[in-house]
Design an enzyme around this catalytic site. Structure first.
Site, PDB file in Angstrom:
ATOM      1  N   ASP A 339     -15.057  25.316  26.795  1.00 53.19           N
ATOM      2  CA  ASP A 339     -14.968  26.349  25.775  1.00 53.19           C
ATOM      3  C   ASP A 339     -13.569  26.960  25.859  1.00 53.19           C
ATOM      4  O   ASP A 339     -12.840  26.743  26.833  1.00 53.19           O
ATOM      5  CB  ASP A 339     -16.042  27.411  26.037  1.00 53.19           C
ATOM      6  CG  ASP A 339     -16.210  28.367  24.864  1.00 53.19           C
ATOM      7  OD1 ASP A 339     -15.546  28.155  23.826  1.00 53.19           O
ATOM      8  OD2 ASP A 339     -16.978  29.321  25.004  1.00 53.19           O
ATOM      9  N   ASP A 586     -20.591  28.286  30.475  1.00 56.95           N
ATOM     10  CA  ASP A 586     -21.263  29.379  31.184  1.00 56.95           C
ATOM     11  C   ASP A 586     -22.340  30.065  30.353  1.00 56.95           C
ATOM     12  O   ASP A 586     -22.914  31.059  30.777  1.00 56.95           O
ATOM     13  CB  ASP A 586     -20.244  30.423  31.642  1.00 56.95           C
ATOM     14  CG  ASP A 586     -19.483  31.049  30.475  1.00 56.95           C
ATOM     15  OD1 ASP A 586     -19.712  30.643  29.315  1.00 56.95           O
ATOM     16  OD2 ASP A 586     -18.642  31.935  30.726  1.00 56.95           O
ATOM     17  N   ASP A 590     -24.578  26.105  26.472  1.00 54.73           N
ATOM     18  CA  ASP A 590     -23.871  25.057  27.200  1.00 54.73           C
ATOM     19  C   ASP A 590     -24.802  24.200  28.053  1.00 54.73           C
ATOM     20  O   ASP A 590     -24.393  23.149  28.559  1.00 54.73           O
ATOM     21  CB  ASP A 590     -22.796  25.665  28.114  1.00 54.73           C
ATOM     22  CG  ASP A 590     -21.702  26.363  27.331  1.00 54.73           C
ATOM     23  OD1 ASP A 590     -21.317  25.835  26.272  1.00 54.73           O
ATOM     24  OD2 ASP A 590     -21.236  27.425  27.766  1.00 54.73           O
ATOM     25  N   ASN A 654     -11.927  -8.878  64.212  1.00 48.26           N
ATOM     26  CA  ASN A 654     -12.338  -9.020  65.610  1.00 48.26           C
ATOM     27  C   ASN A 654     -13.571  -9.908  65.745  1.00 48.26           C
ATOM     28  O   ASN A 654     -13.683 -10.722  66.667  1.00 48.26           O
ATOM     29  CB  ASN A 654     -12.633  -7.649  66.213  1.00 48.26           C
ATOM     30  CG  ASN A 654     -11.365  -6.870  66.521  1.00 48.26           C
ATOM     31  OD1 ASN A 654     -10.300  -7.468  66.674  1.00 48.26           O
ATOM     32  ND2 ASN A 654     -11.469  -5.561  66.601  1.00 48.26           N
ATOM     33  N   ASN A 679     -15.380  -0.222  70.170  1.00 44.37           N
ATOM     34  CA  ASN A 679     -15.779   0.325  68.875  1.00 44.37           C
ATOM     35  C   ASN A 679     -15.884   1.847  68.928  1.00 44.37           C
ATOM     36  O   ASN A 679     -15.473   2.558  67.994  1.00 44.37           O
ATOM     37  CB  ASN A 679     -17.124  -0.282  68.468  1.00 44.37           C
ATOM     38  CG  ASN A 679     -17.439  -0.065  66.995  1.00 44.37           C
ATOM     39  OD1 ASN A 679     -16.611  -0.328  66.137  1.00 44.37           O
ATOM     40  ND2 ASN A 679     -18.634   0.402  66.709  1.00 44.37           N
ATOM     41  N   ASP A 683     -13.464   4.733  66.952  1.00 38.79           N
ATOM     42  CA  ASP A 683     -14.081   5.668  66.005  1.00 38.79           C
ATOM     43  C   ASP A 683     -13.605   7.104  66.215  1.00 38.79           C
ATOM     44  O   ASP A 683     -13.729   7.929  65.300  1.00 38.79           O
ATOM     45  CB  ASP A 683     -15.614   5.622  66.139  1.00 38.79           C
ATOM     46  CG  ASP A 683     -16.228   4.544  65.272  1.00 38.79           C
ATOM     47  OD1 ASP A 683     -15.601   4.193  64.255  1.00 38.79           O
ATOM     48  OD2 ASP A 683     -17.313   4.053  65.608  1.00 38.79           O
TER      49      ASP A 683
END
Length: 847
Positions: A339, A586, A590, A654, A679, A683
């Site tokens: 709007d 709002d 709407d 891997n 692993n 991480d």
């Protein structure tokens, strides 16, 4: 309407049987309530009978989050095989593997728990409220705090907070399409006589949770809440399955890609190792460890962390996301529909003048306008507030015809000049239509057009003396006398043009959709730099079917004189044309468009239905914060993709390397405990990717999931990793004659350090040295690399892990291989990895 639904069964609060057929006094008696409402003490004693109110965000219990870390089928099978191996005597290997799995799970739990806490804290700042009567006074409470027996006050824009029986009503219309599927609002009447067999859509005395008030007002008593409501029963009967977003669908497709790859490689490696004479459980543990190794175990935690980090950044800019995956959707938008009031303009309308039909300032017109604005109790808007700031009014209405979007006017019956007078205020054309005393309509329409062309909002005022203060009906809005015009000024907002330019630079085009006149919309749009050469109005759209509408709106950036269904049709047509649409609104009108958009954006001061329908809430209304949200959404999505492509390419490389090595070598290239520790260590810095810096070019266009390109990235860069792994094997076996322990030690160190080094190469499409990583990512990577290199040199830990210190000349050779690998990555990246190659941009049309 967006609701967060849980799957666990609970005891629902039962509704009073056929309450719509009972009289108000009977329902009040059945709920142990009264017309003045409950007392605070009574409400408190009834609270908590429904342990899971619909629409409320509920934090997951910590134990559930923790257990979820260990629900992956691969992890469960690995843990089962490990327990079997321990039972057969391999206690040390089993204990180490279980410890590493537990550590990974705890790390994921910590991140997801923090993310869940962040979401709960953010959502607490955006609460949908409702008005109830407690201790005989009207007060606002959260919808989740409404209890059976509460007496609620409802007017235009309000959500119905529970299933209710009307006590009083006045011209009440309710949109229950979310529940009944009916396209048009339904009339409600507290005095209607119904029987117990009346179907849901025809229960005019009842209001259902999930509906909202379109016009009029009502007072009702709550008969059921949460899961005991009609909406609650419907959601439970369909399994309460939430609608999957584009982000969730992308994650799911990526997961199936991994499942296929993991399944094939795991079975192949297990069969080959067993065929080569290795013990069954050793071959199984090795294959399963590799499967865990290729799996991005921390992906749920990384996604949660990335999204919650993005949510916190947005919150710092006073933008609250109601569901985390809306951040990714926000980063993908190509069109923003909005709007003009409060976004392109300042949003605080001021009454510039009240003039009569001759164009002269009129105290009478102002007085009539103040009486209309002050007396109406249905739904006061900012224009009413502007009138009352100019001239306060304490007049009370005898009766009222509330505003609706078909009539586009509001009428009140008030005492004025000593007699009952009907005062009507509304859109100029609508008020002109009901007036018989107009001297020159064409002249007045030209005046309105000129005022609107200057960017003003114009309403008309009409009146009619009434014989008595009796109840009104719509037929009373006839034969009225036009009194004059109200002219409101709402100048363009400072910075609006810059915000539109910023959005355009991000590939997002802005479309203005307003109920104001075409002239006013064109004037404001032009002042902020939008192309207003063509303006489509609501009447223009009425004659177009879906296909013709899609063609007509191309290249149109301003839509005026539209009604709620027009907004929804425009949004739907843009989406059908391939755009990803956000809608910023709002108001009551709407809500349909907010539902229809990919991303519904509202503001904290919005009416309840708009706030509830949205997935993003702005604490400050403006396009500048939307642009910030788009950037942060793209940054969050880019970092999620970084983790996916880095982890899967490294782990795939891997896994392929170890598949080859397990066939060529007389021993396992890595022990299962070493694979899982590798692993886990890799991480740790990967968690910091969530807060990594993102190159500017990654933010310039909308991005979406592209599984094909992610797969290509994984295969191409993963196989490059395999090539250098095989070179490393040759250096170790042929160059240094490495035996089992030395080979495993050297490759354990090399694999971890290589993955960390390549992380900084592949996290960006730019040359490595031209993209700055986040400080935390750099610090954690260096720390993990240092720990990995040190492990073989710490005798107690090395003995447990099966490692030994590599000689210096072997370390030097591995450094040379590492440098060669990073250089090859940079060269391959330059050839293949141009910006935005991993995602398919959906380019916004240029404005």
């Amino acid at each position: 309407m967006v609701f967060t639904l849980q799957r666990r069964p609970i005891a629902a609060t039962p509704a009073i049987p056929a309450y719509w057929a009972l009289q108000p006094a009977e329902v009040l008696q059945a709920t142990a309530s009264r017309t003045s409402g409950l007392t605070d003490r009574e409400a408190e004693s009834r609270r908590g009978r429904d342990p899971d109110p619909l629409g409320e965000h509920r934090r997951r219990p910590a134990l559930r989050i923790l257990l979820a870390q260990f629900t992956s089928p691969i992890v469960l099978v690995l843990m089962g095989a490990t327990v079997i191996a321990m039972t057969l005597g391999d206690l040390l290997d089993g204990a180490i593997i279980i410890a590493i799995i537990a550590a990974s799970g705890i790390l994921g739990f910590w991140q997801e728990y923090r993310a869940d806490a962040a979401v709960a804290q953010l959502l607490a700042s955006v609460q949908v409220m409702t008005r109830v009567r407690r201790d005989g006074r009207e007060r606002e409470v959260r919808i989740g705090d409404v209890v059976v027996g509460d007496v609620v006050e409802l007017s235009a824009g309000d959500l119905v907070p529970a299933d209710c029986r009307l006590l009083e009503s006045s011209n009440l219309q309710v949109d229950a399409s979310a529940l009944t599927g009916e396209s048009f609002p339904a009339d409600k009447d507290a005095d209607a006589r119904l029987d117990g067999s009346t179907p849901l859509a025809a229960r005019t005395t009842a209001l259902q949770f999930g509906s909202h008030v379109v016009s009029g007002r009502g007072r009702a008593v709550v008969v059921a809440i949460g899961r005991g409501t009609e909406f609650g029963r419907v959601t439970k009967s369909i399994g309460a399955a939430p609608v999957r977003t584009a982000f969730q669908i992308g994650i799911a497709h990526f997961g199936w890609l991994l499942v296929r790859i993991i399944g094939v490689l795991t079975v192949f490696i297990f069969v080959v190792n067993w065929a080569f004479g290795r013990p069954l459980f050793e071959a199984l543990l090795f294959a399963l460890s590799l499967a865990v190794g290729i799996t991005p175990q921390m992906l749920p935690a990384i996604v949660s962390l990335s999204l919650s980090a993005g949510a916190r950044r947005l919150a710092a800019k006073r933008v609250v996301v109601k569901r985390l995956d809306a951040i990714e959707d926000l980063g993908s938008i190509t069109v923003l529909c909005t709007d003009k009031t409060g976004t392109l303009t300042g949003g605080v309308a001021e009454l510039d003048s009240a003039i009569d039909v001759a164009g002269l300032t009129s105290a009478r017109v102002l007085g009539l306008a103040a009486a209309n604005a002050g007396a109406q109790i249905g739904f006061r808007n900012p224009l009413d507030d502007a009138i009352l700031r100019r001239q306060p009014s304490q007049v009370e209405a005898f009766d009222e015809l509330p505003y609706d979007f078909q009539r586009k006017r509001l009428s009140v019956l008030v005492p004025f000049d000593g007699r009952p007078t009907l005062v009507t205020k509304g859109a100029a054309a609508s008020v002109f239509d009901i007036c018989t005393s107009i001297l020159d309509r064409s002249e007045l329409e030209a005046r309105v057009e000129a005022l609107c062309a200057a960017g003003n909002r114009v309403l008309a005022i009409a009146s009619k003396p009434m014989a008595s203060d009796s109840r009104l009906d719509l037929d009373d809005e006839r034969g009225m006398t036009l009194e004059g015009l109200l002219v409101f000024a709402d100048p363009p907002k400072d910075g609006a043009a810059g915000s539109i330019a910023a959005l355009s630079a991000l590939g997002v085009s802005v479309r203005v959709i307003t109920g104001d006149s075409a002239a006013a919309a064109r004037a404001v749009a032009t002042s902020v730099g939008l192309d207003a050469t063509r303006v489509l109005t609501g009447p223009d759209l009425d004659g177009l079917d879906g296909i013709r509408l899609g063609i007509a709106i191309r290249g149109v950036y301003v839509f005026a004189e539209v009604e709620p269904m027009h907004k929804e049709r425009i949004v739907a047509a843009l989406r059908a044309d391939g755009e990803v649409v956000a809608f910023l609104g709002d108001g009551i009108n709407d809500a349909p468009a907010l539902h229809a958009a990919d991303v519904g954006i509202s503001v904290d001061t919005a009416v309840d239905i708009a706030k509830q329908a949205s997935s993003v809430v702005l604490m400050d209304k403006g396009l500048d914060v939307v642009a910030d949200g788009v950037r942060l959404g793209r940054q969050t999505f880019a970092n999620t993709l970084k983790y996916i492509r880095l982890t899967t390419s490294a782990n795939f490389g891997n896994m392929a390397s170890m598949a080859v090595a397990s066939i060529a070598l007389p021993f396992l290239p890595l022990l299962p405990r070493q694979i899982l520790l590798l692993n886990f260590l890799s991480d740790i810095p990967a968690m910091a990717i969530a807060s990594d810096e993102v190159d500017a070019e990654q933010l310039t266009q909308p991005v979406q999931w592209d599984i094909r390109r992610i797969r290509t990235f994984m295969l191409v860069f993963g196989l490059l990793s395999t090539v250098f792994d095989l070179i490393t094997f040759a250096v170790l076996v042929l160059g240094f004659g490495a035996g089992e322990t030395l080979f495993q030690s050297a490759w354990f160190v090399m694999s971890t350090v290589t993955e960390l080094a390549v992380l900084f190469s592949l996290r960006t499409s730019r040359p490595l040295w031209r993209s700055r990583p986040a400080t935390i990512l750099l610090v954690l990577s260096i720390a993990v690399a240092a720990i990995t290199v040190a492990l073989p040199f710490v005798p107690p830990i090395a003995a447990v892990l099966g490692l030994q210190p590599p000689p210096p000349h072997l370390i030097a050779a591995l450094v040379v291989v590492l440098l060669g690998y990073v250089t090859a990555n940079e060269l391959l990246k330059r050839m293949l990895l141009q910006p935005k190659r991993l995602v398919r941009p959906n380019l916004a049309r240029s404005t």
